[in-house]
Design a protein around this motif. Structure first.
Motif, PDB file in Angstrom:
ATOM      1  N   VAL A  79     -20.169  -1.082  -0.887  1.00  0.00           N
ATOM      2  CA  VAL A  79     -21.321  -0.208  -0.932  1.00  0.00           C
ATOM      3  C   VAL A  79     -22.446  -0.858  -0.133  1.00  0.00           C
ATOM      4  N   HIS A 121     -27.029   2.342  -0.417  1.00  0.00           N
ATOM      5  CA  HIS A 121     -26.211   2.602  -1.615  1.00  0.00           C
ATOM      6  C   HIS A 121     -25.158   3.674  -1.381  1.00  0.00           C
ATOM      7  N   LEU A 130     -21.205   4.620   0.399  1.00  0.00           N
ATOM      8  CA  LEU A 130     -19.952   3.956   0.722  1.00  0.00           C
ATOM      9  C   LEU A 130     -19.862   3.662   2.207  1.00  0.00           C
ATOM     10  N   THR A 177     -26.476   8.346  -6.561  1.00  0.00           N
ATOM     11  CA  THR A 177     -26.048   6.957  -6.544  1.00  0.00           C
ATOM     12  C   THR A 177     -26.541   6.273  -7.803  1.00  0.00           C
ATOM     13  N   VAL A 178     -25.635   5.579  -8.429  1.00  0.00           N
ATOM     14  CA  VAL A 178     -26.027   4.797  -9.592  1.00  0.00           C
ATOM     15  C   VAL A 178     -26.449   3.439  -9.055  1.00  0.00           C
ATOM     16  N   TYR A 220     -16.543   7.141  -6.315  1.00  0.00           N
ATOM     17  CA  TYR A 220     -16.623   5.877  -5.564  1.00  0.00           C
ATOM     18  C   TYR A 220     -16.562   4.666  -6.492  1.00  0.00           C
ATOM     19  N   GLY A 256     -17.281   4.288  -9.547  1.00  0.00           N
ATOM     20  CA  GLY A 256     -18.317   4.145 -10.558  1.00  0.00           C
ATOM     21  C   GLY A 256     -19.699   3.854 -10.001  1.00  0.00           C
ATOM     22  N   ARG A 257     -19.834   3.795  -8.702  1.00  0.00           N
ATOM     23  CA  ARG A 257     -21.145   3.515  -8.128  1.00  0.00           C
ATOM     24  C   ARG A 257     -21.972   4.786  -7.928  1.00  0.00           C
ATOM     25  N   SER A 258     -21.327   5.929  -8.090  1.00  0.00           N
ATOM     26  CA  SER A 258     -22.024   7.194  -7.895  1.00  0.00           C
ATOM     27  C   SER A 258     -21.608   8.179  -8.968  1.00  0.00           C
ATOM     28  N   LEU A 259     -22.430   9.188  -9.158  1.00  0.00           N
ATOM     29  CA  LEU A 259     -22.078  10.274 -10.062  1.00  0.00           C
ATOM     30  C   LEU A 259     -22.045  11.562  -9.255  1.00  0.00           C
ATOM     31  N   VAL A 290     -15.525  -3.193  -5.853  1.00  0.00           N
ATOM     32  CA  VAL A 290     -16.147  -2.071  -6.549  1.00  0.00           C
ATOM     33  C   VAL A 290     -15.245  -1.541  -7.655  1.00  0.00           C
TER      34      VAL A 290
END
Lengths: 262, 334
Positions: free
Chosen positions: A16, A21, A23, A228-229, B143, B145-148, B283
């Motif tokens: 990432v 943030h 991909l 993005t979390v 991705y 768990g990096r995005s919702l 990730v």
């Protein structure tokens, strides 16, 4: 046997971008979806024991030929690439439908194998979807697949143990990640691939699918947006230096902060 | 535009060995909330055999109406007949939302049903919201768990989704709560039962369950170089009272069984303390442990992503660090 495979970005390569943030996709190496490799190995073992022909099937851009060629170098007999601009943006409904139509065109088969899910979308819906479209029995999440007295026996890994299911052929089986050791491509396999002529390419029209049933148009779902979390960097206490020293510092810090177990 | 006659929120009520599954009790809670927000009834579908008691229990948990389909051959979950039950009842009663628990069986079922009905199904959701247009915003990790991702199914009904286990709070029971139980008939053919369960072997050691419930997890990765070196992880785990786990690369290499794998394609753990030994922090691994209370990393590469996530860490050769650590933990004041 038909094995459905997908080409996905390599999991270890997923990075990432620390600034945006998002991909990093450009230039990221891709591979056969890892659970699909185990499905290929199941098919190859069944072929070793019972004979038969294995056809690898994928849907996607022509670059997916790489994965088909690798599958054939592992021992798959021939391959079908379903490739069409109209397929772009398909969710699991048109994907399952298109693969089903391609399998239908391939003709007679005993077992369809898929990986349990893909590492890039992680739905696990396409395998059961194909079984639904083709009205076939299905056994999902298998760690072992045998043919016993003309029937397929799949050992399913479920939350509280293992279930062994048995069904007649033709049927669809999905295979769990990590259940076997996928073989490497062989030299003779690579040579066979190099000679060429093993991949058949079909368009949507070739398998009798109208464009409005495919792609974004044919997909009931859309991804409305992606948030993005942002995981805050924890800014931890990272010790560097001689192990004898760093270990003492770490243990001291852990005990100061009353970390469980230390 | 969606078909206007579709109405009501449904949950698939999965019974297993005489009990309503936890994940079903969780989606009753979430389904209740969504139904209240949409001002419609919450119904459940329960295929099974002699499960009227469980249907009554579901009502006490908050379901208004349970469609009960009883047949001796439905005692255990089977894809084909269970899918036939869902498809038949969805076509007959036209709900606008159908939720499944994302158990193996829930995903197996939903995947089959959505293809037959040709409607949207979002996998493994962790959150739901009702939009102004009365669509269900189905929110799921993407991705690694990096995005919702927010999934919308605007023109097809029902909108279907599976809900990840242990994310939504269990519904609470209200003894004596009233609701209706409606027996439904489904015309089965012999071919619907062409698949049978031959055997079930329950996991004995329950080490898998232990890993997800463990307060302390000690995980080893590819940096351990071989299977034999995992005994260092074992030893550390014993000292700190932790359960042992492994990264995907270590499992991939055959050093550790798949049941112990943490990550996107393995288990999700949220222990109080997570030790990452020789794990770089891909990730897909972080997705399975990023909600851990405290993360302690040991890795020789100071640029490894795991250090960004770590609360504590040592940059160094784990083959020197771990033995020192074992010595230090054994040595003093415990």
């Amino acid at each position: 046997m038909v094995v459905c495979i997908k080409q996905v970005p390599k999991a270890q390569e997923i990075q990432v971008d620390p600034v945006t943030h998002t991909l990093k996709r450009v230039g990221v190496p891709s591979e056969i979806n890892p659970p699909d490799r185990h499905a290929l190995e199941v098919a190859l073992q069944l072929k070793d024991r019972h004979g038969g022909e294995i056809i690898a099937l994928t849907m996607g851009p022509t670059v997916f030929t790489q994965s088909l060629e690798r599958a054939m170098a592992m021992g798959v007999d021939r391959a079908v690439l379903l490739s069409d601009r109209a397929l772009g943006g398909s969710d699991t409904v048109p994907t399952g439908l298109a693969l089903s139509e391609a399998i239908h065109k391939i003709g007679k088969f005993d077992i369809i194998l898929c990986g349990e899910e893909t590492t890039d979308s992680s739905t696990g819906h396409v395998g059961p979807g194909i079984a639904g479209h083709l009205d076939l029995p299905q056994i999902t999440y298998c760690v072992d697949v045998q043919i016993v007295e003309g029937k397929v026996r799949g050992k399913r890994a479920v939350e509280d143990g293992f279930e062994v299911w048995e069904c007649p052929m033709p049927c669809l089986v999905t295979v769990n990640f990590g259940c076997n050791k996928p073989r490497e491509p062989s030299l003779s396999g690579k040579i066979r691939v190099k000679r060429g002529g093993l991949v058949t390419q079909w368009s949507a029209a070739d398998v009798g699918l109208a464009p409005e049933r495919l792609g974004l148009k044919g997909s009931p779902t859309v991804v409305n947006r992606v948030d993005t979390v942002v995981l805050p960097a924890r800014g931890g206490k990272i010790f560097k230096g001689e192990p004898s020293q760093t270990v003492i510092e770490l243990v001291k810090a852990l005990r100061n902060d009353k970390i469980a177990g230390v | 535009m969606p078909p206007p006659e579709s109405k009501g929120v449904w949950v698939f009520l999965e019974q297993r060995r005489g009990r309503l599954r936890d994940v079903s009790i969780q989606i009753i809670g979430e389904g209740r909330r969504i139904a209240d927000e949409m001002k419609v009834a919450l119904s459940g579908v329960m295929p099974g055999w002699r499960t009227e008691g469980l249907a009554r229990e579901a009502v006490e948990y908050g379901v208004d109406k349970v469609y009960l389909v009883e047949d001796q051959r439905l005692e255990n979950y089977l894809s084909r007949p269970y899918a036939k039950v869902m498809v038949t009842l969805i076509r007959k009663h036209k709900p606008e939302v159908v939720l499944y628990g994302a158990s193996k069986n829930g995903r197996d079922l939903g995947g089959r049903v959505h293809a037959i009905i040709e409607t949207g199904l979002a996998a493994d959701c962790v959150k739901f919201e009702v939009t102004k247009e009365r669509n269900l915003d189905m929110i799921r990790p993407a991705y690694g768990g990096r995005s919702l991702a927010h999934i919308i199914c605007a023109n097809h009904r029902p909108q279907m989704a599976s809900a990840r286990a242990n994310v939504f709070k269990r519904a609470t029971k209200t003894p004596g709560r009233q609701g209706s139980i409606v027996r439904e008939q489904v015309d089965f053919e012999d071919r619907d039962f062409d698949t049978r369960m031959v055997e079930f072997v329950e996991s004995k050691g329950q080490q898998g369950a232990k890993l997800e419930d463990a307060k302390v997890v000690v995980a080893g990765g590819y940096g351990l170089r071989n299977q034999a070196n995992f005994k260092m992880v074992d030893e550390l785990a014993k000292l700190v009272g932790g359960s042992v786990a492994a990264s995907r690369k270590a499992v991939d290499a055959g050093w550790f069984p798949k049941e112990y794998q943490v990550g996107q394609t393995g288990k999700t753990v949220r222990p109080e303390v997570y030790w990452a030994i020789g794990i770089s922090g891909a990730v897909q691994h972080l997705a399975g442990m990023q909600e851990s209370g405290r993360i302690i990393a040991i890795n020789s590469d100071q640029n490894a992503a795991i250090f960004e996530m770590a609360d504590y860490g040592i940059v160094g050769d784990l083959f020197h660090v771990v033995p020192e650590l074992v010595k230090a933990l054994k040595g003093t004041g415990r």
